[in-house]
Write a protein that holds these residues in place. Structure first.
Motif, mmCIF file in Angstrom:
data_model
loop_
_atom_site.group_PDB
_atom_site.id
_atom_site.type_symbol
_atom_site.label_atom_id
_atom_site.label_comp_id
_atom_site.label_asym_id
_atom_site.label_seq_id
_atom_site.Cartn_x
_atom_site.Cartn_y
_atom_site.Cartn_z
ATOM 1 N N VAL A 235 0.942 -0.962 0.079
ATOM 2 C CA VAL A 235 0.231 0.123 0.088
ATOM 3 C C VAL A 235 0.943 1.247 -0.019
ATOM 4 O O VAL A 235 0.619 2.098 -0.464
ATOM 5 C CB VAL A 235 -0.910 0.059 1.054
ATOM 6 C CG1 VAL A 235 -1.547 1.389 1.396
ATOM 7 C CG2 VAL A 235 -2.196 -1.168 0.921
ATOM 8 N N GLN A 236 1.771 1.317 0.848
ATOM 9 C CA GLN A 236 2.573 2.240 0.845
ATOM 10 C C GLN A 236 3.420 2.720 -0.335
ATOM 11 O O GLN A 236 3.775 3.672 -0.898
ATOM 12 C CB GLN A 236 3.788 2.463 2.180
ATOM 13 C CG GLN A 236 3.131 2.502 3.268
ATOM 14 C CD GLN A 236 4.160 2.641 4.547
ATOM 15 O OE1 GLN A 236 5.054 3.000 4.489
ATOM 16 N NE2 GLN A 236 3.473 2.370 5.861
ATOM 17 N N LEU A 237 4.005 1.485 -1.017
ATOM 18 C CA LEU A 237 4.686 1.743 -2.565
ATOM 19 C C LEU A 237 3.732 2.114 -3.444
ATOM 20 O O LEU A 237 3.986 3.172 -4.195
ATOM 21 C CB LEU A 237 5.003 0.199 -2.749
ATOM 22 C CG LEU A 237 5.705 0.196 -4.415
ATOM 23 C CD1 LEU A 237 6.931 1.153 -3.999
ATOM 24 C CD2 LEU A 237 6.149 -1.049 -4.394
ATOM 25 N N GLN B 197 -0.044 -4.083 -13.890
ATOM 26 C CA GLN B 197 0.724 -5.349 -13.501
ATOM 27 C C GLN B 197 0.566 -5.682 -11.775
ATOM 28 O O GLN B 197 0.634 -6.926 -11.338
ATOM 29 C CB GLN B 197 2.393 -5.109 -13.777
ATOM 30 C CG GLN B 197 2.311 -5.096 -15.305
ATOM 31 C CD GLN B 197 3.719 -4.730 -15.790
ATOM 32 O OE1 GLN B 197 4.611 -4.658 -14.863
ATOM 33 N NE2 GLN B 197 4.022 -4.764 -16.781
ATOM 34 N N ASN B 198 0.317 -4.719 -11.189
ATOM 35 C CA ASN B 198 0.501 -4.592 -9.586
ATOM 36 C C ASN B 198 -0.729 -5.000 -8.788
ATOM 37 O O ASN B 198 -0.649 -5.171 -7.599
ATOM 38 C CB ASN B 198 1.409 -3.673 -9.200
ATOM 39 C CG ASN B 198 2.962 -4.270 -9.450
ATOM 40 O OD1 ASN B 198 3.399 -5.069 -8.783
ATOM 41 N ND2 ASN B 198 3.596 -3.577 -10.528
ATOM 42 N N MET C 94 -6.571 -2.071 -4.943
ATOM 43 C CA MET C 94 -5.468 -2.256 -5.387
ATOM 44 C C MET C 94 -4.667 -3.258 -4.713
ATOM 45 O O MET C 94 -3.809 -3.910 -4.982
ATOM 46 C CB MET C 94 -4.836 -0.628 -5.336
ATOM 47 C CG MET C 94 -5.188 0.305 -6.507
ATOM 48 S SD MET C 94 -4.010 1.739 -6.376
ATOM 49 C CE MET C 94 -4.732 2.456 -8.048
ATOM 50 N N VAL C 95 -5.046 -3.103 -3.355
ATOM 51 C CA VAL C 95 -4.227 -4.296 -2.406
ATOM 52 C C VAL C 95 -5.327 -4.681 -1.551
ATOM 53 O O VAL C 95 -5.762 -4.118 -0.695
ATOM 54 C CB VAL C 95 -3.132 -3.356 -1.365
ATOM 55 C CG1 VAL C 95 -2.469 -4.631 -0.717
ATOM 56 C CG2 VAL C 95 -2.175 -2.712 -2.301
ATOM 57 N N ARG D 249 -11.405 -2.482 -14.058
ATOM 58 C CA ARG D 249 -12.304 -3.102 -12.817
ATOM 59 C C ARG D 249 -12.196 -2.367 -11.398
ATOM 60 O O ARG D 249 -13.107 -2.359 -10.747
ATOM 61 C CB ARG D 249 -11.814 -4.534 -12.605
ATOM 62 C CG ARG D 249 -12.718 -5.508 -11.787
ATOM 63 C CD ARG D 249 -12.188 -6.998 -11.784
ATOM 64 N NE ARG D 249 -10.661 -6.809 -11.095
ATOM 65 C CZ ARG D 249 -10.228 -7.939 -10.901
ATOM 66 N NH1 ARG D 249 -10.781 -9.107 -11.199
ATOM 67 N NH2 ARG D 249 -8.917 -8.119 -10.616
ATOM 68 N N TRP D 250 -11.073 -1.889 -11.330
ATOM 69 C CA TRP D 250 -10.476 -1.113 -10.123
ATOM 70 C C TRP D 250 -11.463 0.027 -10.049
ATOM 71 O O TRP D 250 -11.914 0.398 -8.922
ATOM 72 C CB TRP D 250 -9.185 -1.070 -9.942
ATOM 73 C CG TRP D 250 -8.762 0.250 -8.855
ATOM 74 C CD1 TRP D 250 -8.758 -0.147 -7.511
ATOM 75 C CD2 TRP D 250 -8.465 1.446 -9.064
ATOM 76 N NE1 TRP D 250 -8.461 1.407 -6.779
ATOM 77 C CE2 TRP D 250 -8.304 2.185 -7.683
ATOM 78 C CE3 TRP D 250 -8.512 2.255 -10.239
ATOM 79 C CZ2 TRP D 250 -7.972 3.633 -7.712
ATOM 80 C CZ3 TRP D 250 -8.069 3.553 -10.162
ATOM 81 C CH2 TRP D 250 -7.997 4.150 -8.845
#
Length: 257
Positions: free
Chosen positions: A91-93, A157-158, A164-165, A208-209
C-alpha cells in the motif's frame, strides 16, 4: 484544525469515507492567485503547495501522505489498515509511486511541474496557468505523458484484486482515485487516448478497479465534484492550448492507447 486544498485529493476522500469529523476539521479552498501570492499558505507551507494542514496544537503539516497519516493516527479506526505487513508495505509503495512520480515536481522553482500537469498546464500564461507554472517545451510535456502511461502499466501489473491491495479500501485507492479522474477526462480529450478506465483491451485490471471504487458513494461523490469542475473548465476552453500543442507536434508520441 484547518486544512487548505484546491482539489478533492486523497485526504479529503478519507474524510468523506470516515465521516463524523465535520466539527473537528475546517477546510479552506484556495485559487491559483492564492498559491502564487503566498499569504497565509506560506505560513503553513513555505513551499507554497497544497494541501497544507494546521493541527489544533498549531503543528503545521504539508505533503498529502503526511496529512493522511496524521488523520489516520489521530482519528482513524483501522478500517484502511491491512493486517498483513507485506500488504501494508505494498500500500505504501502504491502511495509513494503516486506522490513521487505523478503528483509532485519535487522542485518548487518556476517552470518545474508535476507529471500530471502535462494534461492541463498551458504552454504560456493564461488565467488558469500563471507564468511560473507554464510548460512551454512540448518534449518535456510528452516525456511526462509517457511517465503517466508507464506508471499506469505498473499499476495494471501490480493491482491485486478489485481494490489495489487486498479486498477492501486502503490508502492506495484513496490516493490514486482522485488523480485518475483527471486522467479519465483529460487523456482522451486532450491527447486522443481510448476511454481509459472504461476499456478492457489495455488496462482491464485498472478498469475493474475504477468501476469498483466508483460504485462506492463516497468515491462517486468525489468523482462528481472533480469531473464537474474539469468539464466546466473544458467548456471554457481551458485545455484547448494543450490540445493544440499535441496537434502542432504530430511527430511526438502523444497517444498510448
Amino acid at each position: 484544525m484547518s486544512s487548505t486544498a484546491t482539489t478533492l485529493r486523497g485526504y479529503r476522500l478519507w474524510l468523506k469515507i470516515h465521516g463524523g469529523l465535520d466539527d473537528h476539521i475546517q477546510t479552506l479552498t484556495l485559487t491559483h492567485a492564492d498559491l502564487d501570492g503566498g499569504g497565509k499558505l506560506v505560513e503553513v507551507n513555505p513551499l507554497r503547495k497544497v494541501p497544507a494542514f494546521v493541527t489544533d496544537n498549531g503543528l503545521k503539516l504539508f505533503e498529502s501522505f503526511v496529512i493522511l497519516s496524521y488523520l489516520e493516527d489521530r482519528f482513524g479506526d483501522g478500517r484502511f489498515i491491512l493486517a498483513n505487513v507485506e500488504d501494508r508495505a505494498l500500500v505504501q509503495l502504491f502511495v509513494r509511486i503516486h506522490d513521487i512520480y505523478i503528483s509532485s515536481p519535487n522542485c518548487t522553482q518556476p517552470n518545474f511541474s508535476h507529471t500530471q500537469g502535462c494534461m492541463y498546464l498551458d504552454p504560456y500564461p493564461t488565467k488558469y496557468t500563471p507564468e511560473r507554472r507554464t510548460m512551454p517545451d512540448p518534449v518535456v510535456r510528452a516525456s511526462k505523458l509517457k511517465e503517466i502511461y508507464e506508471r499506469l502499466c505498473w499499476l495494471e501489473q501490480n493491482i491485486q484484486s478489485d481494490y489495489m491491495v487486498g479486498d477492501s479500501i486502503t490508502h492506495a485507492d484513496i490516493t490514486w482515485y482522485p488523480t485518475c479522474i483527471f486522467m479519465e477526462i483529460l487523456l482522451p480529450y486532450v491527447f486522443g487516448w481510448a476511454p481509459i478506465f472504461h476499456e478492457k483491451d489495455h488496462f482491464p485490471r485498472l478498469t475493474r478497479w475504477f468501476e469498483t471504487c466508483s460504485s462506492n458513494e463516497h468515491f462517486a461523490s468525489v468523482r462528481d465534484d472533480i469531473s464537474g469542475v474539469l468539464k466546466s473548465q473544458q467548456r471554457d476552453g481551458r485545455f484547448d492550448n494543450v490540445r493544440k500543442v499535441a496537434l502542432d507536434n504530430p511527430d511526438i508520441k502523444w497517444k498510448y492507447i
